[in-house]
Design a protein around this motif. Structure first.
Motif, PDB file in Angstrom:
ATOM      1  N   TYR A   2       8.686  12.984 -24.013  1.00 35.32           N
ATOM      2  CA  TYR A   2       7.943  12.584 -22.937  1.00 35.32           C
ATOM      3  C   TYR A   2       7.632  13.659 -22.006  1.00 35.32           C
ATOM      4  O   TYR A   2       8.231  14.631 -22.107  1.00 35.32           O
ATOM      5  N   LYS A  31       2.495  11.289 -13.417  1.00 33.07           N
ATOM      6  CA  LYS A  31       2.465  10.475 -14.486  1.00 33.07           C
ATOM      7  C   LYS A  31       3.356  11.091 -15.583  1.00 33.07           C
ATOM      8  O   LYS A  31       3.460  12.207 -15.894  1.00 33.07           O
ATOM      9  N   TYR A  33       3.743  10.727 -19.733  1.00 31.65           N
ATOM     10  CA  TYR A  33       3.158  10.364 -20.955  1.00 31.65           C
ATOM     11  C   TYR A  33       4.314  10.357 -22.205  1.00 31.65           C
ATOM     12  O   TYR A  33       5.262  11.076 -22.315  1.00 31.65           O
ATOM     13  N   ASP A  34       3.791   9.494 -23.122  1.00 34.33           N
ATOM     14  CA  ASP A  34       4.718   9.509 -24.280  1.00 34.33           C
ATOM     15  C   ASP A  34       4.128  10.230 -25.328  1.00 34.33           C
ATOM     16  O   ASP A  34       2.782   9.915 -25.777  1.00 34.33           O
ATOM     17  N   GLY A  37       3.269   9.564 -30.432  1.00 28.20           N
ATOM     18  CA  GLY A  37       2.051   9.215 -31.285  1.00 28.20           C
ATOM     19  C   GLY A  37       1.190  10.493 -31.492  1.00 28.20           C
ATOM     20  O   GLY A  37       1.340  11.414 -30.846  1.00 28.20           O
ATOM     21  N   ILE A  39      -1.923  10.606 -30.247  1.00 29.85           N
ATOM     22  CA  ILE A  39      -2.717  10.819 -28.789  1.00 29.85           C
ATOM     23  C   ILE A  39      -1.764  10.203 -27.857  1.00 29.85           C
ATOM     24  O   ILE A  39      -1.019   9.172 -27.866  1.00 29.85           O
ATOM     25  N   PRO A  40      -1.279  11.192 -26.888  1.00 33.43           N
ATOM     26  CA  PRO A  40      -0.445  10.862 -25.878  1.00 33.43           C
ATOM     27  C   PRO A  40      -0.798   9.600 -25.004  1.00 33.43           C
ATOM     28  O   PRO A  40      -2.063   9.420 -24.852  1.00 33.43           O
ATOM     29  N   GLU A  41       0.077   8.926 -24.633  1.00 33.42           N
ATOM     30  CA  GLU A  41      -0.249   7.569 -24.110  1.00 33.42           C
ATOM     31  C   GLU A  41       0.537   7.784 -22.620  1.00 33.42           C
ATOM     32  O   GLU A  41       1.655   7.840 -22.674  1.00 33.42           O
ATOM     33  N   THR A  42      -0.081   7.154 -21.437  1.00 32.87           N
ATOM     34  CA  THR A  42       0.670   7.251 -20.328  1.00 32.87           C
ATOM     35  C   THR A  42       1.376   5.990 -20.123  1.00 32.87           C
ATOM     36  O   THR A  42       0.782   4.865 -20.575  1.00 32.87           O
ATOM     37  N   ILE A  43       2.631   6.252 -19.828  1.00 31.77           N
ATOM     38  CA  ILE A  43       3.479   5.106 -19.808  1.00 31.77           C
ATOM     39  C   ILE A  43       4.030   4.867 -18.567  1.00 31.77           C
ATOM     40  O   ILE A  43       4.588   3.739 -18.006  1.00 31.77           O
TER      41      ILE A  43
END
Length: 87
Positions: A2, A31, A33-34, A37, A39-43
């Motif tokens: 993260y 924010k 981010y994960d 993956g 493409i980083p994803e905002t969690i």
């Protein structure tokens, strides 16, 4: 893995009208981010979290307000990660 990014904004100190001490308000935005993956994803997106504190000096009030806002933001991050089932 993260990654978290954020901002901390300290407003201009004011004088409390009743007791004359310095009052400072701090605002926090974060924010999370994960990065697992491609493409980083905002969690989690937290804020603005605002906290104010009084002190005998600007430094004391600012330190207290920053600690309060940071603690509150931290609690909100943990709750958001739990909701997202982050491990």
């Amino acid at each position: 893995p993260y990654l978290s990014t954020g901002t901390l904004n300290v407003q201009t100190p004011t004088i409390h009208p009743v007791d004359g001490r310095t009052r400072v308000t701090v605002s926090v935005n974060i924010k999370v981010y994960d990065l697992s993956g491609f493409i980083p994803e905002t969690i989690a997106s937290i804020g603005p979290v605002q906290e104010s504190a009084l002190g005998d000096s600007m430094t004391t009030a600012q330190t207290s307000a920053t600690q309060l806002a940071g603690q509150k933001a931290g609690e909100l991050i943990v709750a958001a990660l739990q909701r997202a089932n982050a491990r």
